[in-house]
Structure formats: C-alpha cells, structure tokens
Design an enzyme around this catalytic site. Structure first.
Site, PDB file in Angstrom:
ATOM      1  N   ASP A   1       0.835  -1.204   0.000  1.00 36.33           N
ATOM      2  CA  ASP A   1       0.000   0.000   0.000  1.00 36.33           C
ATOM      3  C   ASP A   1       0.867   1.249   0.000  1.00 36.33           C
ATOM      4  O   ASP A   1       1.930   1.295   0.635  1.00 36.33           O
ATOM      5  CB  ASP A   1      -0.904   0.022   1.240  1.00 36.33           C
ATOM      6  CG  ASP A   1      -1.683   1.323   1.354  1.00 36.33           C
ATOM      7  OD1 ASP A   1      -2.624   1.512   0.555  1.00 36.33           O
ATOM      8  OD2 ASP A   1      -1.339   2.152   2.211  1.00 36.33           O
TER       9      ASP A   1
ATOM     10  N   TYR B   1       2.630  10.366   0.441  1.00 41.31           N
ATOM     11  CA  TYR B   1       3.885   9.926   1.040  1.00 41.31           C
ATOM     12  C   TYR B   1       5.072  10.420   0.212  1.00 41.31           C
ATOM     13  O   TYR B   1       5.391   9.876  -0.850  1.00 41.31           O
ATOM     14  CB  TYR B   1       3.937   8.402   1.145  1.00 41.31           C
ATOM     15  CG  TYR B   1       2.758   7.784   1.880  1.00 41.31           C
ATOM     16  CD1 TYR B   1       2.051   8.498   2.846  1.00 41.31           C
ATOM     17  CD2 TYR B   1       2.350   6.490   1.603  1.00 41.31           C
ATOM     18  CE1 TYR B   1       0.977   7.934   3.515  1.00 41.31           C
ATOM     19  CE2 TYR B   1       1.281   5.911   2.273  1.00 41.31           C
ATOM     20  CZ  TYR B   1       0.590   6.648   3.221  1.00 41.31           C
ATOM     21  OH  TYR B   1      -0.472   6.076   3.877  1.00 41.31           O
TER      22      TYR B   1
ATOM     23  N   LYS C   1      -4.021   5.628  -3.153  1.00 40.84           N
ATOM     24  CA  LYS C   1      -5.102   6.463  -2.644  1.00 40.84           C
ATOM     25  C   LYS C   1      -5.346   7.675  -3.544  1.00 40.84           C
ATOM     26  O   LYS C   1      -4.473   8.074  -4.322  1.00 40.84           O
ATOM     27  CB  LYS C   1      -4.773   6.903  -1.216  1.00 40.84           C
ATOM     28  CG  LYS C   1      -4.458   5.701  -0.303  1.00 40.84           C
ATOM     29  CD  LYS C   1      -4.132   6.126   1.111  1.00 40.84           C
ATOM     30  CE  LYS C   1      -3.809   4.914   1.962  1.00 40.84           C
ATOM     31  NZ  LYS C   1      -2.450   4.409   1.729  1.00 40.84           N
TER      32      LYS C   1
ATOM     33  N   PHE D   1       0.496  -0.394  16.238  1.00 48.68           N
ATOM     34  CA  PHE D   1       1.323  -0.009  17.376  1.00 48.68           C
ATOM     35  C   PHE D   1       0.968   1.388  17.893  1.00 48.68           C
ATOM     36  O   PHE D   1       1.659   1.930  18.749  1.00 48.68           O
ATOM     37  CB  PHE D   1       2.808  -0.070  17.012  1.00 48.68           C
ATOM     38  CG  PHE D   1       3.261  -1.431  16.552  1.00 48.68           C
ATOM     39  CD1 PHE D   1       3.065  -2.553  17.342  1.00 48.68           C
ATOM     40  CD2 PHE D   1       3.883  -1.590  15.325  1.00 48.68           C
ATOM     41  CE1 PHE D   1       3.473  -3.819  16.913  1.00 48.68           C
ATOM     42  CE2 PHE D   1       4.297  -2.839  14.889  1.00 48.68           C
ATOM     43  CZ  PHE D   1       4.093  -3.956  15.683  1.00 48.68           C
TER      44      PHE D   1
ATOM     45  N   GLY E   1       3.644   3.826  17.676  1.00 47.72           N
ATOM     46  CA  GLY E   1       4.916   3.341  18.199  1.00 47.72           C
ATOM     47  C   GLY E   1       4.925   2.852  19.624  1.00 47.72           C
ATOM     48  O   GLY E   1       5.732   2.000  19.987  1.00 47.72           O
TER      49      GLY E   1
ATOM     50  N   PRO F   1       6.160   1.311  27.447  1.00 43.36           N
ATOM     51  CA  PRO F   1       5.651   2.446  28.237  1.00 43.36           C
ATOM     52  C   PRO F   1       6.751   3.303  28.821  1.00 43.36           C
ATOM     53  O   PRO F   1       7.054   3.239  30.014  1.00 43.36           O
ATOM     54  CB  PRO F   1       4.850   1.740  29.339  1.00 43.36           C
ATOM     55  CG  PRO F   1       5.562   0.436  29.535  1.00 43.36           C
ATOM     56  CD  PRO F   1       6.061   0.026  28.174  1.00 43.36           C
TER      57      PRO F   1
END
Length: 328
Positions: free
Chosen positions: A51, A56, A82, A234, A237, A243
């Site tokens: 994709d 981008y 897109k 994620f 990230g 954490p």
C-alpha cells in the site's frame, strides 16, 4: 503467508501487508537503493500486499514502490494506493515547508475529492507506479480529523463526485476494489449508507490500546461484507517501544494516562510470557471483519520480529485478561 479474501471481491490479501510510507522518507531520508533492498526482504517473508499514497513524500513513495516491484510478476501481488490529493509542481524558491517527509519530491499537495480530481489522481498514480491497474483504490483522509470544519463540504464533494469516479473505475475493471483510508471510523460509518465500498483502511482504532471502532461499526462491516484493513497497530509506536517517556501515541508524545495503560498491558504480556509485538499484531484478527494488518518495518530485524509475531502462539488466558483490562 496465509491469505484472506477481501470483501465481495476475488482479491486474496496476505494477513500482513506492507505500508510504503517509509519509501517517501517518512521521518527520515532513505535512498532508492535502500527501498528496493527492503522490498526484496519483505517479499522474501511472504508479503504480497503493498500500500502507498501520493501523499507519502509527494509522489516519491509511489515512484520507489513501482520501481521496486517492477521485476516481479504483476499478477503475483496486490497493490493499493489512494486518491484525494493532487500533486502540482512546486516552483517556489527557498526551503521546503516543514513536514514529516524530509527531502521529498518537489510537489505541492492539493485536496481534490471531485470526480475529475479522483480520475486525475488515479492516472497520475498509475504513471508513478508504472502499472496499468490498481487493485484497491482508497479515498484518503476524509473526515474532521483532517479537514476540521471543512469536513461537511469535502464529504459532500467526495460522495457526489469522487465516489462516482471510483465506482466507474471499478466497473471498467481498472480497479478491483474501492474504499476509504483514514484515521477515524465515524466518517466510515457516515459513508456506508451512500456507497457500495468493498473495504476500509482504518489506522489505530482497533488495537490492544484503542478499541474505539468496536462500537458496532466492525460488526456492521462484517454483516455487509466490507473488509477492514487495519493500519497503525502499534498506535504510532508506543505498543512497540513500550511504556516509556518520549514514546509516541496517535502521532504525538504519549500522555501519562496512555503510558500507564501500556504499562498494564506490558505487565499482562510478561505474566503470560507473550511478546507485546506479537500481541499487537494478532489482536485485530480477533474480529472477523479484519482482513489484513499493515506494517511498515523496513529493517531486517524488525521484519523478522513481525514475522514471528504473526505465527506466535498466544494462550486464550492472555486474551481473557486483556479483554478485562481494555474494557475498564
């Protein structure tokens, strides 16, 4: 790699897809040689769904992805891009405007969800990608998250004009599947009554950390046979980095509340000896509407970690405890 059918189409997507935003120099500059080498490694682990988007790197990612895929048989992979942004040559003198794509291509982006805008965007993308067809065409970034108080205006243009163009391209066989790609599911719910979309690409809204899309929306998609391609597993990230202060959540530094929640998730992972990366990758597939998960790792050790994450065995006791945690 295991595949799953996309909605009502004849497309079979690998469980893991590759998001080529990094090919456009997302956050850091790379070379075309690096992008080609990365794609070969991604191909070797079995990924066959790729994709990209004009956004981008202002077209740079599409050019590099097309170049990297050129040596492979076109019938052996699925390609999505897109529409919604038109690229115009940048002639202004001086330094490029700051954004997330350093040293991008010399083009300015202009939103255009009209019939003619979508048709032009499709043709331009085919040129940059070096292909005569797009398997999945997605309307990019409609919604108030991107357009604020201009959303209603842009949404009407998209539904009246842009969707008509996408539907025609599908009818002509130039596109196999059509949908929307964005960061909010409310606009996807808003679009369903007006359209006959095959799929949606949704970022970060059905993950270990954020299940806001699980409010009946995913069930409705499953009922209507609209496949969900999930990106951002994620959450910018933090589920991968852990954490700690400085981690990013939803494209910004994570709050203390988010860090504390991720800490609890990591504690459950440790208790059941589950890799957090594997848990984050496998979590979305617990809902039948999810067809594929997009990842954008380019480094070999990250690729290997992701591949292990797909096949890792995770006990049901872990999911039971995660369900209790995420519904607090």
């Amino acid at each position: 790699m295991e595949t799953k059918k996309l909605g009502k189409t004849n497309l079979d997507l690998t469980k893991i897809g590759f998001g080529a935003s990094g090919f456009g120099n997302l956050y850091r500059e790379i070379s075309t040689r690096q992008s080609c080498a990365a794609l070969d490694k991604i191909w070797d682990v079995g990924c066959r769904y790729f994709d990209v988007a004009p956004h981008y790197g202002a077209g740079l990612a599409e050019r590099r992805l097309g170049l990297s895929l050129h040596k492979y048989n076109r019938d052996d992979y699925i390609l999505s891009t897109k529409v919604g942004r038109i690229l115009h040559p940048r002639h202004e003198q001086g330094v490029q405007m700051p954004n997330d794509f350093p040293n991008e291509a010399p083009f300015n982006r202009h939103y255009d969800y009209s019939y003619s805008g979508v048709m032009r965007s499709f043709e331009d993308s085919c040129q940059r990608l070096g292909t005569n067809r797009i398997d999945i065409l997605l309307m990019h970034d409609i919604g108030s998250y991107t357009h604020g108080d201009q959303h209603n205006k842009q949404f009407k243009i998209a539904m009246d004009g842009g969707y008509k163009a996408m539907d025609e391209l599908r009818s002509q066989g130039l596109v196999t599947a059509i949908g929307i790609g964005c960061n909010e599911h409310d606009v996807l719910k808003e679009a369903i009554p007006h359209t006959d979309f095959d799929c949606f690409m949704l970022a970060g809204r059905y993950t270990l950390l954020n299940q806001t899309a699980d409010d009946g929306f995913l069930d409705e998609c499953a009922k209507k046979n609209i496949s969900i391609i999930l990106a951002g597993v994620f959450n910018s990230g933090i589920l991968a980095s852990g954490p700690k202060v400085g981690s990013y959540y939803d494209y910004a530094p994570a709050s203390d509340e988010i860090i504390a929640k991720v800490q609890r998730i990591y504690q459950v992972c440790e208790k059941h000896n589950v890799d957090p990366i594997a848990a984050a990758i496998q979590f979305p597939f617990r809902h039948k509407a999810i067809t594929s998960v997009m990842l954008n790792a380019m480094k070999e050790h990250h690729l290997e970690s992701n591949l292990k994450g797909i096949t890792a065995t995770i006990p049901q006791e872990f999911w039971n405890e995660i369900d209790t945690l995420t519904h607090l």
